[in-house]
Design a protein around this motif. Structure first.
Motif, PDB file in Angstrom:
ATOM      1  N   ILE A 180       0.834  -1.202   0.000  1.00 42.25           N
ATOM      2  CA  ILE A 180       0.000   0.000   0.000  1.00 42.25           C
ATOM      3  C   ILE A 180       0.869   1.253   0.000  1.00 42.25           C
ATOM      4  O   ILE A 180       0.595   2.219  -0.724  1.00 42.25           O
ATOM      5  CB  ILE A 180      -0.956   0.002   1.211  1.00 42.25           C
ATOM      6  CG1 ILE A 180      -2.025  -1.084   1.035  1.00 42.25           C
ATOM      7  CG2 ILE A 180      -1.623   1.362   1.371  1.00 42.25           C
ATOM      8  CD1 ILE A 180      -2.961  -1.228   2.220  1.00 42.25           C
ATOM      9  N   PHE A 181       1.944   1.256   0.789  1.00 42.19           N
ATOM     10  CA  PHE A 181       2.825   2.421   0.842  1.00 42.19           C
ATOM     11  C   PHE A 181       3.570   2.627  -0.476  1.00 42.19           C
ATOM     12  O   PHE A 181       3.975   3.749  -0.794  1.00 42.19           O
ATOM     13  CB  PHE A 181       3.818   2.282   1.997  1.00 42.19           C
ATOM     14  CG  PHE A 181       3.213   2.533   3.345  1.00 42.19           C
ATOM     15  CD1 PHE A 181       2.941   3.827   3.774  1.00 42.19           C
ATOM     16  CD2 PHE A 181       2.895   1.481   4.174  1.00 42.19           C
ATOM     17  CE1 PHE A 181       2.384   4.066   5.022  1.00 42.19           C
ATOM     18  CE2 PHE A 181       2.326   1.700   5.432  1.00 42.19           C
ATOM     19  CZ  PHE A 181       2.068   3.002   5.851  1.00 42.19           C
ATOM     20  N   LEU A 182       3.742   1.552  -1.247  1.00 39.27           N
ATOM     21  CA  LEU A 182       4.410   1.681  -2.540  1.00 39.27           C
ATOM     22  C   LEU A 182       3.573   2.459  -3.545  1.00 39.27           C
ATOM     23  O   LEU A 182       4.101   2.925  -4.563  1.00 39.27           O
ATOM     24  CB  LEU A 182       4.737   0.297  -3.104  1.00 39.27           C
ATOM     25  CG  LEU A 182       5.812  -0.508  -2.367  1.00 39.27           C
ATOM     26  CD1 LEU A 182       5.975  -1.881  -3.013  1.00 39.27           C
ATOM     27  CD2 LEU A 182       7.136   0.233  -2.348  1.00 39.27           C
ATOM     28  N   PHE A 183       2.271   2.591  -3.293  1.00 36.48           N
ATOM     29  CA  PHE A 183       1.413   3.344  -4.204  1.00 36.48           C
ATOM     30  C   PHE A 183       1.847   4.802  -4.311  1.00 36.48           C
ATOM     31  O   PHE A 183       1.670   5.423  -5.366  1.00 36.48           O
ATOM     32  CB  PHE A 183      -0.050   3.279  -3.744  1.00 36.48           C
ATOM     33  CG  PHE A 183      -0.785   2.064  -4.225  1.00 36.48           C
ATOM     34  CD1 PHE A 183      -1.206   1.971  -5.535  1.00 36.48           C
ATOM     35  CD2 PHE A 183      -1.038   1.007  -3.371  1.00 36.48           C
ATOM     36  CE1 PHE A 183      -1.880   0.849  -5.991  1.00 36.48           C
ATOM     37  CE2 PHE A 183      -1.716  -0.115  -3.813  1.00 36.48           C
ATOM     38  CZ  PHE A 183      -2.140  -0.197  -5.127  1.00 36.48           C
ATOM     39  N   PHE A 184       2.417   5.356  -3.247  1.00 36.73           N
ATOM     40  CA  PHE A 184       2.811   6.761  -3.272  1.00 36.73           C
ATOM     41  C   PHE A 184       3.952   7.014  -4.265  1.00 36.73           C
ATOM     42  O   PHE A 184       3.811   7.841  -5.171  1.00 36.73           O
ATOM     43  CB  PHE A 184       3.188   7.231  -1.860  1.00 36.73           C
ATOM     44  CG  PHE A 184       2.035   7.239  -0.905  1.00 36.73           C
ATOM     45  CD1 PHE A 184       1.113   8.274  -0.922  1.00 36.73           C
ATOM     46  CD2 PHE A 184       1.864   6.203   0.002  1.00 36.73           C
ATOM     47  CE1 PHE A 184       0.043   8.281  -0.037  1.00 36.73           C
ATOM     48  CE2 PHE A 184       0.796   6.211   0.887  1.00 36.73           C
ATOM     49  CZ  PHE A 184      -0.121   7.247   0.864  1.00 36.73           C
ATOM     50  N   PRO A 185       5.104   6.316  -4.163  1.00 37.44           N
ATOM     51  CA  PRO A 185       6.158   6.560  -5.155  1.00 37.44           C
ATOM     52  C   PRO A 185       5.789   6.071  -6.550  1.00 37.44           C
ATOM     53  O   PRO A 185       6.120   6.731  -7.549  1.00 37.44           O
ATOM     54  CB  PRO A 185       7.357   5.784  -4.599  1.00 37.44           C
ATOM     55  CG  PRO A 185       6.773   4.743  -3.716  1.00 37.44           C
ATOM     56  CD  PRO A 185       5.550   5.373  -3.120  1.00 37.44           C
ATOM     57  N   VAL A 186       5.096   4.931  -6.626  1.00 40.80           N
ATOM     58  CA  VAL A 186       4.708   4.403  -7.942  1.00 40.80           C
ATOM     59  C   VAL A 186       3.701   5.333  -8.603  1.00 40.80           C
ATOM     60  O   VAL A 186       3.807   5.647  -9.797  1.00 40.80           O
ATOM     61  CB  VAL A 186       4.131   2.978  -7.809  1.00 40.80           C
ATOM     62  CG1 VAL A 186       3.522   2.533  -9.138  1.00 40.80           C
ATOM     63  CG2 VAL A 186       5.214   2.011  -7.369  1.00 40.80           C
ATOM     64  N   GLY A 187       2.716   5.792  -7.837  1.00 43.16           N
ATOM     65  CA  GLY A 187       1.723   6.710  -8.381  1.00 43.16           C
ATOM     66  C   GLY A 187       2.354   8.010  -8.850  1.00 43.16           C
ATOM     67  O   GLY A 187       2.010   8.542  -9.913  1.00 43.16           O
ATOM     68  N   TYR A 188       3.304   8.522  -8.070  1.00 46.38           N
ATOM     69  CA  TYR A 188       3.997   9.750  -8.461  1.00 46.38           C
ATOM     70  C   TYR A 188       4.775   9.546  -9.760  1.00 46.38           C
ATOM     71  O   TYR A 188       4.741  10.402 -10.654  1.00 46.38           O
ATOM     72  CB  TYR A 188       4.944  10.195  -7.345  1.00 46.38           C
ATOM     73  CG  TYR A 188       5.783  11.392  -7.720  1.00 46.38           C
ATOM     74  CD1 TYR A 188       5.262  12.675  -7.659  1.00 46.38           C
ATOM     75  CD2 TYR A 188       7.104  11.223  -8.152  1.00 46.38           C
ATOM     76  CE1 TYR A 188       6.032  13.777  -8.021  1.00 46.38           C
ATOM     77  CE2 TYR A 188       7.877  12.312  -8.514  1.00 46.38           C
ATOM     78  CZ  TYR A 188       7.330  13.587  -8.438  1.00 46.38           C
ATOM     79  OH  TYR A 188       8.100  14.668  -8.803  1.00 46.38           O
ATOM     80  N   PHE A 189       5.480   8.418  -9.859  1.00 49.55           N
ATOM     81  CA  PHE A 189       6.256   8.133 -11.069  1.00 49.55           C
ATOM     82  C   PHE A 189       5.350   8.036 -12.297  1.00 49.55           C
ATOM     83  O   PHE A 189       5.651   8.612 -13.352  1.00 49.55           O
ATOM     84  CB  PHE A 189       7.036   6.832 -10.901  1.00 49.55           C
ATOM     85  CG  PHE A 189       7.711   6.356 -12.152  1.00 49.55           C
ATOM     86  CD1 PHE A 189       8.912   6.914 -12.566  1.00 49.55           C
ATOM     87  CD2 PHE A 189       7.134   5.351 -12.929  1.00 49.55           C
ATOM     88  CE1 PHE A 189       9.532   6.479 -13.743  1.00 49.55           C
ATOM     89  CE2 PHE A 189       7.747   4.912 -14.088  1.00 49.55           C
ATOM     90  CZ  PHE A 189       8.952   5.482 -14.498  1.00 49.55           C
TER      91      PHE A 189
END
Length: 240
Positions: free
Chosen positions: A207-216
């Motif tokens: 779930i926390f990976l959504f932040f950097p992945v979403g930004y990228f």
């Protein structure tokens, strides 16, 4: 599509017939476009007809179709690796694997999520993105361009990507207590491999990976949008 067919027929003496690779890529994109259009249409129809039924029976209405098109989407990782398309394989890898993880693993292996209302939102978001993306690819393969489709392809993601990321994260968060109860995909000591793996913790990290992945993903689309919209006549006319 009828207009494009007429143009191709009229220009066939002046232009060479597309090669096998182009025909394959066009057929693939057309198949995906039809699949996602069907999903979007049938879900929208059921929402209008009976929204409560649509919310609780999303997988029954369009689950098998979504499984098919998302499984076929794995080829979008293969195409750039083979050099058949010029795009980078990384964004496709992140999008396809992320969707398939949610669809095949998180939702697919937990029956209590099959009637989750968030699935309807997620399926509508995914299909809304693709019904404008695949026509853009098909036109590009034919050497054609539509200002409207180009604008939609590089603008629709602005509201849809954040809602899609939130929907996926919400479904994963809802799945964590279920996987804590069933302990499916978890590995405990002692075992022959002498290692452990707790799937609910993996879901929390995911779930926390959504932040950097979403930004990228959104940063990549933003750069592409700036480049694409500079060349379309729709905005040149407005400036003039």
């Amino acid at each position: 599509m009828k207009h494009l067919e007429n143009e191709l027929l009229s220009d066939r003496d002046a232009e060479p017939f597309p090669d096998v690779k182009t025909c394959y890529l066009f057929g693939y994109n057309l198949l995906q476009f039809i699949g996602f259009t069907y999903i979007f249409t049938v879900l929208t129809y059921n929402c209008v007809k009976d929204v409560n039924y649509a919310f609780s029976n999303t997988l029954e209405i369009a689950g098998s179709q979504m499984l098919f098109v998302q499984l076929a989407a794995v080829l979008e990782i293969v195409h750039p690796l083979l050099g058949w398309v010029k795009s980078s394989p990384l964004p496709a890898f992140m999008q396809v694997t992320g969707r398939n993880f949610v669809l095949f693993i998180v939702v697919g292996q937990e029956p209590r999520l099959h009637e989750n209302s968030m699935l309807l939102v997620l399926f509508l978001i995914w299909s809304s993105i693709e019904v404008v993306r695949y026509p853009f690819y098909m036109l590009s393969l034919l050497g054609k361009k539509s200002d409207v489709i180009t604008w939609c392809r590089y603008t629709a993601w602005i509201p849809l990507y954040p809602v899609g990321f939130i929907s996926e994260a919400t479904i994963i968060a809802m799945a964590i207590p279920y996987y804590e109860q069933t302990e499916k995909f978890s590995v405990f000591l002692p075992n022959s491999s002498n290692m452990s793996f707790y799937f609910p913790w993996f879901l929390k990290i995911y779930i926390f990976l959504f932040f950097p992945v979403g930004y990228f993903m959104m940063a990549t689309m933003s750069k592409q949008r700036q480049k694409a919209l500079k060349s379309i006549q729709l905005f040149k006319k407005k400036r003039d």
